[in-house]
Design an enzyme around this catalytic site. Structure first.
Site, PDB file in Angstrom:
ATOM      1  N   GLY A 197     -25.357  -0.323   4.429  1.00  0.00           N
ATOM      2  CA  GLY A 197     -24.097  -1.026   4.530  1.00  0.00           C
ATOM      3  C   GLY A 197     -23.018   0.033   4.290  1.00  0.00           C
ATOM      4  O   GLY A 197     -22.541   0.556   5.282  1.00  0.00           O
TER       5      GLY A 197
ATOM      6  N   LYS B  95       0.503  -1.344  -0.310  1.00  0.00           N
ATOM      7  CA  LYS B  95      -0.122   0.104   0.047  1.00  0.00           C
ATOM      8  C   LYS B  95       0.918   1.104  -0.191  1.00  0.00           C
ATOM      9  O   LYS B  95       0.834   2.124  -0.968  1.00  0.00           O
ATOM     10  CB  LYS B  95      -0.845  -0.009   1.385  1.00  0.00           C
ATOM     11  CG  LYS B  95      -1.819   1.250   0.941  1.00  0.00           C
ATOM     12  CD  LYS B  95      -2.896   0.763   2.155  1.00  0.00           C
ATOM     13  CE  LYS B  95      -3.844   0.201   2.184  1.00  0.00           C
ATOM     14  NZ  LYS B  95      -4.744   0.004   3.819  1.00  0.00           N
TER      15      LYS B  95
ATOM     16  N   ALA C 224     -35.672   5.492   2.152  1.00  0.00           N
ATOM     17  CA  ALA C 224     -35.417   3.944   2.292  1.00  0.00           C
ATOM     18  C   ALA C 224     -35.369   2.593   0.996  1.00  0.00           C
ATOM     19  O   ALA C 224     -35.136   4.086   0.811  1.00  0.00           O
ATOM     20  CB  ALA C 224     -37.527   3.963   2.745  1.00  0.00           C
ATOM     21  N   GLY C 225     -35.210   1.687   0.988  1.00  0.00           N
ATOM     22  CA  GLY C 225     -34.747   1.982   0.544  1.00  0.00           C
ATOM     23  C   GLY C 225     -33.595  -0.223   1.018  1.00  0.00           C
ATOM     24  O   GLY C 225     -34.108  -0.602   1.307  1.00  0.00           O
TER      25      GLY C 225
ATOM     26  N   ASN D 245     -23.034   7.009  15.153  1.00  0.00           N
ATOM     27  CA  ASN D 245     -22.802   5.763  14.216  1.00  0.00           C
ATOM     28  C   ASN D 245     -23.880   4.912  14.227  1.00  0.00           C
ATOM     29  O   ASN D 245     -25.447   4.525  13.166  1.00  0.00           O
ATOM     30  CB  ASN D 245     -22.126   5.051  13.880  1.00  0.00           C
ATOM     31  CG  ASN D 245     -21.372   5.909  12.583  1.00  0.00           C
ATOM     32  OD1 ASN D 245     -21.713   6.521  12.590  1.00  0.00           O
ATOM     33  ND2 ASN D 245     -19.866   5.223  12.032  1.00  0.00           N
TER      34      ASN D 245
ATOM     35  N   PHE E 180     -30.902  10.423   6.357  1.00  0.00           N
ATOM     36  CA  PHE E 180     -31.012   9.430   6.689  1.00  0.00           C
ATOM     37  C   PHE E 180     -32.455   9.122   6.919  1.00  0.00           C
ATOM     38  O   PHE E 180     -32.901   8.286   8.187  1.00  0.00           O
ATOM     39  CB  PHE E 180     -30.399   9.660   7.950  1.00  0.00           C
ATOM     40  CG  PHE E 180     -29.109   9.105   7.837  1.00  0.00           C
ATOM     41  CD1 PHE E 180     -27.831  10.318   7.409  1.00  0.00           C
ATOM     42  CD2 PHE E 180     -28.306   7.904   7.658  1.00  0.00           C
ATOM     43  CE1 PHE E 180     -27.056  10.084   6.620  1.00  0.00           C
ATOM     44  CE2 PHE E 180     -26.765   7.775   6.911  1.00  0.00           C
ATOM     45  CZ  PHE E 180     -25.766   8.866   6.854  1.00  0.00           C
TER      46      PHE E 180
ATOM     47  N   CYS F 106     -19.005   0.817   8.005  1.00  0.00           N
ATOM     48  CA  CYS F 106     -18.954   1.263   8.979  1.00  0.00           C
ATOM     49  C   CYS F 106     -20.014   1.109   9.904  1.00  0.00           C
ATOM     50  O   CYS F 106     -20.271   0.737  11.087  1.00  0.00           O
ATOM     51  CB  CYS F 106     -18.838   3.343   8.913  1.00  0.00           C
ATOM     52  SG  CYS F 106     -17.223   3.695   8.289  1.00  0.00           S
TER      53      CYS F 106
HETATM   54  C1  UGA Z   1     -20.985   6.821   8.267  1.00  0.00           C
HETATM   55  C2  UGA Z   1     -21.726   8.023   9.065  1.00  0.00           C
HETATM   56  O1  UGA Z   1     -22.635   8.652   8.435  1.00  0.00           O
HETATM   57  C3  UGA Z   1     -20.643   8.759   8.925  1.00  0.00           C
HETATM   58  O2  UGA Z   1     -20.650  10.436   9.681  1.00  0.00           O
HETATM   59  C4  UGA Z   1     -19.284   8.942  10.174  1.00  0.00           C
HETATM   60  O3  UGA Z   1     -17.810   8.922   9.566  1.00  0.00           O
HETATM   61  C5  UGA Z   1     -18.841   6.989   9.086  1.00  0.00           C
HETATM   62  O4  UGA Z   1     -19.960   5.683   9.299  1.00  0.00           O
HETATM   63  C6  UGA Z   1     -17.811   6.242   9.962  1.00  0.00           C
HETATM   64  O5  UGA Z   1     -17.962   5.695  11.076  1.00  0.00           O
HETATM   65  O6  UGA Z   1     -16.499   6.629   9.067  1.00  0.00           O
HETATM   66  P1  UGA Z   1     -20.616   6.262   5.541  1.00  0.00           P
HETATM   67  O7  UGA Z   1     -20.470   4.654   5.926  1.00  0.00           O
HETATM   68  O8  UGA Z   1     -19.438   6.609   4.781  1.00  0.00           O
HETATM   69  O9  UGA Z   1     -20.807   7.134   7.096  1.00  0.00           O
HETATM   70  O10 UGA Z   1     -21.842   6.046   5.120  1.00  0.00           O
HETATM   71  P2  UGA Z   1     -23.361   6.693   5.217  1.00  0.00           P
HETATM   72  O11 UGA Z   1     -23.386   7.878   4.721  1.00  0.00           O
HETATM   73  O12 UGA Z   1     -23.451   7.214   6.770  1.00  0.00           O
HETATM   74  O13 UGA Z   1     -24.218   5.393   4.250  1.00  0.00           O
HETATM   75  C7  UGA Z   1     -24.159   4.154   4.806  1.00  0.00           C
HETATM   76  C8  UGA Z   1     -25.802   3.563   4.393  1.00  0.00           C
HETATM   77  O14 UGA Z   1     -26.687   3.651   4.721  1.00  0.00           O
HETATM   78  C9  UGA Z   1     -25.022   3.495   2.538  1.00  0.00           C
HETATM   79  O15 UGA Z   1     -25.220   2.236   2.256  1.00  0.00           O
HETATM   80  C10 UGA Z   1     -26.066   3.789   2.145  1.00  0.00           C
HETATM   81  O16 UGA Z   1     -27.455   3.780   1.550  1.00  0.00           O
HETATM   82  C11 UGA Z   1     -27.519   4.046   3.745  1.00  0.00           C
HETATM   83  N1  UGA Z   1     -28.371   4.769   3.759  1.00  0.00           N
HETATM   84  C12 UGA Z   1     -28.259   6.312   4.037  1.00  0.00           C
HETATM   85  C13 UGA Z   1     -29.813   4.346   3.725  1.00  0.00           C
HETATM   86  O17 UGA Z   1     -30.080   3.253   3.395  1.00  0.00           O
HETATM   87  N2  UGA Z   1     -30.321   5.086   4.443  1.00  0.00           N
HETATM   88  C14 UGA Z   1     -30.144   7.276   4.373  1.00  0.00           C
HETATM   89  O18 UGA Z   1     -31.148   7.823   4.621  1.00  0.00           O
HETATM   90  C15 UGA Z   1     -28.696   7.121   4.393  1.00  0.00           C
END
Ligand code: UGA
Length: 450
Positions: free
Chosen positions: A276, A35, A271-272, A227, A268, A279
């Site tokens: 994943g 890496k 729906a869907g 989270n 947030f 995190c």
């Molecule tokens: C998440 C947190 O949002 C961040 O604040 C945090 O810093 C990060 O984890 C971490 O711990 O490092 P991330 O994993 O990049 O960030 O993704 P998200 O934007 O949280 O989305 C997570 C999942 O939820 C995705 O699969 C997304 O499609 C899904 N999601 C999100 C939904 O199904 N519905 C929503 O309304 C929002």
């Protein structure tokens, strides 16, 4: 300030790149030599919008370098950010062995006092263990180590902007020296005094980030609690979507109104296929375990996790109802990444979905703007298409599994003409049911009248 970043994964690269961008001298290292060599050659092992430019500029300016020699890299900084992975163990607990290894490395390589900062997501009380480990492993050196927690709230896809324009910066500290050093590190972000690589000519106006000083335990808890709450919000929305489907309501209309209540907020509530990524799912599990070990019954979170696991069965059932038989059907899939603007497929709902369809005998052809390279290794039986149009060509159903913005702007008439059956199942509610019907599609989504 001279800073060492240990761990050149996603968090380490964003942290190292952005700290260099705001004027610090950063050395980044990782136990994975391949890496580090990739990074030294100028390539990035991940796709994150804007990060390649930030890192390239920081290296050109001499503010950031990648070192193979762990001990030298550790000794470089007066401050060390730990950005190593804390993946889930088979029982769901966070695996903290990388943190333990870093503690040993720091304690045995440092030739002067260091502030050691946890950036990795860790369960509460890890800071106390880290402190103990540093003093045990470094007992012969007599060097003083201060420990602090500085959780990150970066979202993949917008991480550079999140780092440079955060809502809040949380620092868990036990003494004034650590607090002062952290304030100095984040000074340019707090005062907005840096050349923003994202916004030109000027950053959008907004309040400055909140500076929150807490105990180390609280800082660690803030990250897991945030989270897990986001995960809870998504699962709650998905259950309301299922109910809306049964009752003939529209989840989009429901969440829009709910989100206007400032006590709930609009984000947030999409729906869907569920959440994943590397995190939310793992942090939720680790939080449940932490609660269990602490004698607290947090079954609310277990329910959120269960709801998320059931999302896929729910969607596959929808596909089965539309296609009748899945075996032998040609199915196109748009989206592989766990969310748009990333090539990350870890715990991606799209990957789970495709694996279920392949197991049921479907012939899947998939397309993703960034994640196909990574998906190839985990989906050996899937054909990868060079474009969304090729994924749809001749398909009896087209699924949307990740809401990349470019899918909204596709020439849907062209897609309809090229499909064997103009059937679209939208797992992310990104298209309008009315428009799709007008364009001549059979269209099904989540929690909206078909
Ligand atoms: C998440 C947190 O949002 C961040 O604040 C945090 O810093 C990060 O984890 C971490 O711990 O490092 P991330 O994993 O990049 O960030 O993704 P998200 O934007 O949280 O989305 C997570 C999942 O939820 C995705 O699969 C997304 O499609 C899904 N999601 C999100 C939904 O199904 N519905 C929503 O309304 C929002």
């Amino acid at each position: 300030m001279k800073i060492s970043v240990i761990g050149a994964g996603y968090v380490g690269l964003v942290t190292g790149g952005c700290l260099a961008e705001i004027g610090h001298q950063v050395v980044c290292t990782d136990s994975d030599i391949v890496k580090i060599r990739t990074l030294e050659s100028g390539s990035l092992p991940i796709y994150e919008p804007g990060l390649d430019a930030v890192i390239a500029k920081a290296r050109r300016d001499g503010h950031l370098s990648f070192h193979e020699n762990l001990a030298d890299a550790v000794d470089f900084g007066e401050v060390i950010f730990i950005c190593v992975g804390t993946p889930p163990l088979p029982n769901g607990d966070a695996d903290l062995s990388a943190i333990d290894n870093v503690a040993r490395l720091v304690a045995t390589s440092a030739r002067g006092p260091k502030l050691v900062i946890e950036k990795s997501t860790v369960p509460a009380q890890t800071g106390q263990e880290l402190k103990r480990a540093l003093s045990v492993y470094g007992r012969k050196s007599g060097i003083t180590f201060l420990v602090a927690s500085n959780p990150e709230f970066l979202r993949e896809g917008t991480a550079v902007a999140d780092f440079l324009h955060p809502d809040r910066i949380v620092v868990g500290v036990e003494d004034e020296i650590a607090e002062r050093q952290l304030k100095e590190i984040y000074g340019p972000v707090l005062e907005g005094k840096f050349n923003c690589p994202i916004h030109a000519p000027a950053c959008p106006a907004g309040p400055p980030p909140a500076w929150l000083v807490t105990t180390i335990n609280s800082a660690e808890l803030i990250k897991h609690a945030s989270n897990s709450f986001l995960a809870l919000k998504i699962s709650y929305t998905n259950m309301v979507a299922d109910l809306a489907e049964r009752l003939g309501a529209d989840i989009g209309e429901v969440t829009r109104a709910m989100g206007m209540d400032p006590r709930i907020g609009p984000s947030f509530l999409n729906a869907g296929l569920g959440f994943g990524g590397f995190c939310l799912p793992k942090d939720l599990q680790a939080f449940v375990h932490l609660a269990e070990r602490s004698g607290v019954d947090f079954s609310l979170l277990k329910e959120a996790e269960k709801i998320n696991r059931r999302r896929m069965d729910h969607f596959v059932e929808k596909i089965r109802r539309a296609l009748w038989v899945i075996r032998g059907k040609k199915i196109g899939v748009l989206g592989l990444a766990f969310k748009p603007n990333t090539d990350d497929i870890r715990f991606a709902p799209a990957i789970d979905l495709i694996q279920l369809l392949v197991a049921d005998g479907a012939c899947v052809r998939a397309y993703d703007p960034e994640a196909m390279e990574k998906a190839r290794t985990v989906l050996p039986k899937v054909e990868f298409a060079p474009s969304a149009y090729d994924a749809a060509q001749g398909a009896e159903a087209l699924l949307i599994a990740t809401e990349w913005e470019q899918f909204r702007r596709l020439d849907w008439e062209r897609i309809r003409e090229s499909m064997a059956r103009p059937l679209v199942l939208d797992g992310r509610n990104m298209l309008s049911p009315l428009e799709m019907k007008t364009r001549g599609f059979e269209y099904f989504s989540i929690g909206r009248p078909d």
